[in-house]
Design a protein around this motif. Structure first.
Motif, PDB file in Angstrom:
ATOM      1  N   LEU A   1       0.846  -1.204   0.000  1.00 31.28           N
ATOM      2  CA  LEU A   1       0.000   0.000   0.000  1.00 31.28           C
ATOM      3  C   LEU A   1       0.876   1.247   0.000  1.00 31.28           C
ATOM      4  N   PRO A   2       0.376   2.352  -0.546  1.00 32.71           N
ATOM      5  CA  PRO A   2       1.104   3.620  -0.439  1.00 32.71           C
ATOM      6  C   PRO A   2       1.300   3.991   1.025  1.00 32.71           C
ATOM      7  N   PRO A   3       2.382   4.700   1.355  1.00 30.89           N
ATOM      8  CA  PRO A   3       2.686   5.025   2.754  1.00 30.89           C
ATOM      9  C   PRO A   3       1.521   5.658   3.506  1.00 30.89           C
ATOM     10  N   SER A   4       0.769   6.565   2.854  1.00 32.09           N
ATOM     11  CA  SER A   4      -0.307   7.255   3.572  1.00 32.09           C
ATOM     12  C   SER A   4      -1.402   6.305   4.032  1.00 32.09           C
ATOM     13  N   GLU A   5      -1.625   5.216   3.280  1.00 34.64           N
ATOM     14  CA  GLU A   5      -2.706   4.292   3.632  1.00 34.64           C
ATOM     15  C   GLU A   5      -2.293   3.284   4.696  1.00 34.64           C
ATOM     16  N   LEU A   6      -0.993   3.161   4.940  1.00 35.41           N
ATOM     17  CA  LEU A   6      -0.547   2.268   6.010  1.00 35.41           C
ATOM     18  C   LEU A   6      -0.996   2.767   7.376  1.00 35.41           C
ATOM     19  N   LYS A   7      -1.194   4.091   7.465  1.00 40.05           N
ATOM     20  CA  LYS A   7      -1.583   4.693   8.746  1.00 40.05           C
ATOM     21  C   LYS A   7      -2.958   4.223   9.208  1.00 40.05           C
ATOM     22  N   SER A   8      -3.855   3.971   8.242  1.00 41.43           N
ATOM     23  CA  SER A   8      -5.254   3.750   8.604  1.00 41.43           C
ATOM     24  C   SER A   8      -5.764   2.337   8.319  1.00 41.43           C
ATOM     25  N   THR A   9      -4.876   1.426   7.923  1.00 44.66           N
ATOM     26  CA  THR A   9      -5.324   0.089   7.541  1.00 44.66           C
ATOM     27  C   THR A   9      -4.877  -0.942   8.562  1.00 44.66           C
ATOM     28  N   ARG A  10      -5.807  -1.797   8.980  1.00 41.78           N
ATOM     29  CA  ARG A  10      -5.475  -2.841   9.953  1.00 41.78           C
ATOM     30  C   ARG A  10      -4.541  -3.883   9.344  1.00 41.78           C
ATOM     31  N   LEU A  11      -4.820  -4.281   8.101  1.00 43.20           N
ATOM     32  CA  LEU A  11      -3.968  -5.257   7.432  1.00 43.20           C
ATOM     33  C   LEU A  11      -2.638  -4.612   7.052  1.00 43.20           C
ATOM     34  N   LYS A  12      -1.540  -5.276   7.366  1.00 47.71           N
ATOM     35  CA  LYS A  12      -0.216  -4.732   7.066  1.00 47.71           C
ATOM     36  C   LYS A  12       0.458  -5.592   5.989  1.00 47.71           C
ATOM     37  N   PRO A  13       0.361  -5.178   4.736  1.00 43.68           N
ATOM     38  CA  PRO A  13       0.894  -6.000   3.641  1.00 43.68           C
ATOM     39  C   PRO A  13       2.379  -5.734   3.391  1.00 43.68           C
ATOM     40  N   TYR A  14       3.258  -6.486   4.083  1.00 49.04           N
ATOM     41  CA  TYR A  14       4.688  -6.262   3.974  1.00 49.04           C
ATOM     42  C   TYR A  14       5.406  -7.486   3.403  1.00 49.04           C
ATOM     43  N   LEU A  15       6.526  -7.202   2.761  1.00 44.78           N
ATOM     44  CA  LEU A  15       7.460  -8.211   2.293  1.00 44.78           C
ATOM     45  C   LEU A  15       8.857  -7.684   2.602  1.00 44.78           C
ATOM     46  N   VAL A  16       9.761  -8.564   3.036  1.00 41.27           N
ATOM     47  CA  VAL A  16      11.136  -8.140   3.282  1.00 41.27           C
ATOM     48  C   VAL A  16      11.917  -8.224   1.969  1.00 41.27           C
ATOM     49  N   VAL A  17      12.730  -7.207   1.692  1.00 44.18           N
ATOM     50  CA  VAL A  17      13.582  -7.172   0.504  1.00 44.18           C
ATOM     51  C   VAL A  17      15.037  -7.206   0.950  1.00 44.18           C
ATOM     52  N   LYS A  18      15.783  -8.197   0.444  1.00 43.66           N
ATOM     53  CA  LYS A  18      17.220  -8.280   0.736  1.00 43.66           C
ATOM     54  C   LYS A  18      17.996  -7.723  -0.454  1.00 43.66           C
ATOM     55  N   ILE A  19      18.880  -6.760  -0.180  1.00 36.81           N
ATOM     56  CA  ILE A  19      19.717  -6.165  -1.212  1.00 36.81           C
ATOM     57  C   ILE A  19      21.162  -6.605  -0.976  1.00 36.81           C
ATOM     58  N   SER A  20      21.779  -7.127  -2.020  1.00 36.94           N
ATOM     59  CA  SER A  20      23.160  -7.594  -1.922  1.00 36.94           C
ATOM     60  C   SER A  20      23.967  -7.033  -3.088  1.00 36.94           C
ATOM     61  N   GLU A  21      25.224  -7.492  -3.210  1.00 38.89           N
ATOM     62  CA  GLU A  21      26.068  -7.025  -4.315  1.00 38.89           C
ATOM     63  C   GLU A  21      25.551  -7.497  -5.662  1.00 38.89           C
ATOM     64  N   LYS A  22      24.658  -8.483  -5.660  1.00 40.01           N
ATOM     65  CA  LYS A  22      24.076  -8.992  -6.910  1.00 40.01           C
ATOM     66  C   LYS A  22      22.923  -8.106  -7.419  1.00 40.01           C
ATOM     67  N   THR A  23      22.421  -7.245  -6.561  1.00 40.52           N
ATOM     68  CA  THR A  23      21.230  -6.455  -6.898  1.00 40.52           C
ATOM     69  C   THR A  23      21.587  -5.304  -7.840  1.00 40.52           C
ATOM     70  N   ARG A  24      20.854  -5.193  -8.938  1.00 39.74           N
ATOM     71  CA  ARG A  24      21.023  -4.072  -9.871  1.00 39.74           C
ATOM     72  C   ARG A  24      19.962  -3.021  -9.558  1.00 39.74           C
ATOM     73  N   LEU A  25      20.382  -1.788  -9.330  1.00 38.76           N
ATOM     74  CA  LEU A  25      19.466  -0.702  -8.966  1.00 38.76           C
ATOM     75  C   LEU A  25      19.269   0.235 -10.150  1.00 38.76           C
TER      76      LEU A  25
END
Length: 505
Positions: free
Chosen positions: A67-91
């Motif tokens: 969800l967009p940051p502003s909607e995280l404030k008011s929503t009970r459900l917290k839809p999160y995923l962890v992202v791991k960034i390493s030397e293999k990651t292209r930005l």
């Protein structure tokens, strides 16, 4: 009473089509649930540059929100995923906290609760609008958007249309030299002695603004804070929106922000500006408005907001609609398709209005006046782009709609002109006479040249095109030649290049 309350809750239940934050959070979590460890996946979300709970020390770990940051404030459900960034990651792109991103990587388990992780191979920053394009299937039809505004805003149809089209922003004119952005301006001013009635319309516009996501509301601050009790974390985030699709309604109609008005005037934001000021043909603010309307109320006619709950529920659907149609109608050209047809029709419209109103129309359209021709021409094209976005594309109906709106705008300002005190009117007349020759034939020819210059991309008109138009308007070949030479010799026009004419002022 309990039966009554239950009935009310059913009546207030969001529509099956409503793209609520809870619905989007649930869909994101369901999608995560189906991911299998070890498989490669493409995911989209808002990256939060904050270390999640229990993160290992073998890389950089952040969170991805569905969800967009502003909607995280008011929503009970917290839809999160962890992202791991390493030397293999292209930005790709500048990654800031809160940015909407596309993440490609390999799904891995995460040592905290049931949350999942993706080991990122590539992270690409995208515009906030791309988030809503993912929900194009939830976009509203033009009839649904029109009904939503008409059922929410009780006001004259011209005000309803002004608000409606402004929501879509403006498609910039391809041939423009102004450097204007994608914003637009809906301005309403008061008839002499009735300025206070506009406050009702301002309240309506303010309510519409507050129903829209925070990301699209124009604010001076570049960052905001979000707290999450579930994770025990707080986030500092930047607005993921890039570009001019930001809406502004003054927090106080009497004291609008000069900073915000500057952005609106340069089309770097969308302004809904019902201001309790007297309509004045020389005031600066309405000169840059696509729809500079005047509030001329009938007896006991007061705008108000009704059924605002539906607007709040369907605001996410409206965002999906606006960003989808913005993608379809990005820019508009005066020399292609419906743009070419509108240019021709605009020229005929000018001729007709001048015949109908005479010198009064000239007072409104001389350089520096509220409907300065060169500016009104480009603003009309931008309005055509807004109408085209609303209709799902440019067509003859969009052309007709802009001509009709221009008619209403001119009629409104004619009422203002009629009510202008004689002393002010005389000053306008003196100014007008400084722009026209005393000879009637030369004055008529200058009107023609001004119309042609207004509808050209550069303000330049070929001598041949000018001569042809003079002949069409009843000039003999001899008098057409004489008049062209007279306009040049008397300093009303000049030839930057042989065969090309340009107005001096």
């Amino acid at each position: 009473m309990s039966d009554y309350l239950e009935l009310l809750s059913l009546l207030r239940k969001p529509s099956d089509r409503a793209l609520t934050p809870e619905r989007r959070a649930r869909d994101f979590l369901m999608m995560l649930r189906e991911l299998r460890t070890g498989e490669e996946a493409d995911l989209h979300g808002f990256i939060l540059l904050r270390r999640p709970p229990n993160a290992p020390d073998n890389g950089v770990y952040y969170l991805l929100s569905g969800l967009p940051p502003s909607e995280l404030k008011s929503t009970r459900l917290k839809p999160y995923l962890v992202v791991k960034i390493s030397e293999k990651t292209r930005l790709e792109g500048r990654i800031r906290s809160g940015a909407y991103t596309e993440v490609r990587g390999v799904v891995q388990p995460y040592p905290w609760g049931t949350i999942k992780m993706i080991e990122a191979l590539k992270i690409r920053v995208r515009d906030y609008g791309a988030y809503w394009l993912e929900y194009r299937n939830f976009a509203l039809t033009s009839k649904e958007v029109q009904s939503l505004i008409e059922d929410t805003v009780y006001a004259e149809r011209s005000f309803q249309r002004g608000i409606l089209y402004s929501l879509y922003g403006s498609a910039p004119l391809l041939e423009s030299v102004t450097g204007w952005g994608e914003g637009s301006e809906f301005s309403v001013f008061g008839e002499r002695g009735k300025e206070s009635g506009i406050k009702d319309l301002w309240r309506v516009a303010r309510s519409i603004l507050l129903s829209l996501p925070e990301e699209v509301r124009l604010k001076k601050g570049k960052r905001s804070a979000v707290e999450d009790d579930f994770l025990g974390l707080d986030f500092t985030v930047f607005n993921p929106l890039q570009g001019d699709m930001r809406y502004y309604v003054p927090g106080n109609p009497v004291r609008p922000s000069k900073w915000a008005l500057s952005l609106v005037s340069r089309k770097k934001a969308i302004g809904l500006l019902p201001l309790p000021e007297k309509a004045d043909v020389t005031s600066e603010l309405p000169k840059n408005a696509e729809t500079p309307l005047v509030f001329i109320p009938e007896e006991d006619e007061r705008p108000y907001l009704e059924r605002s709950d539906e607007l709040r529920e369907l605001a996410p659907n409206l965002m999906a609609t606006v960003f989808l149609e913005r993608e379809r109608v990005g820019v508009i050209s005066a020399f292609r398709g419906e743009g070419e047809k509108f240019r021709r029709r605009f020229e005929r419209w000018l001729e007709r209005k001048r015949s109908e109103y005479g010198w009064k129309f000239d007072l409104l359209t001389i350089p520096g006046s509220v409907l300065d021709l060169n500016r009104r021409y480009e603003l009309s094209f931008r309005l055509l782009g807004s109408v085209g976005r609303f209709r799902g594309g440019l067509d003859s109906g969009a052309v007709r709609e802009v001509v009709e709106l221009n008619e209403e705008i001119v009629n409104d300002w004619m009422v203002v002109l009629e009510e202008t005190p004689q002393s002010e009117l005389q000053r306008l007349l003196d100014r007008y006479r400084g722009y026209v020759p005393s000879d009637r034939r030369a004055a008529k020819a200058l009107e023609v040249l001004r119309d042609l210059a207004a509808t050209s991309a550069s303000g330049e008109v070929t001598v041949e095109a000018f001569r042809t138009e003079l002949l069409r308007r009843g000039f003999s070949p001899e008098w057409a030649e004489r008049t062209i030479k007279a306009l040049i010799s008397e300093g009303y026009a000049y030839e930057p290049v042989v065969g090309i004419l340009k107005l001096v002022r």
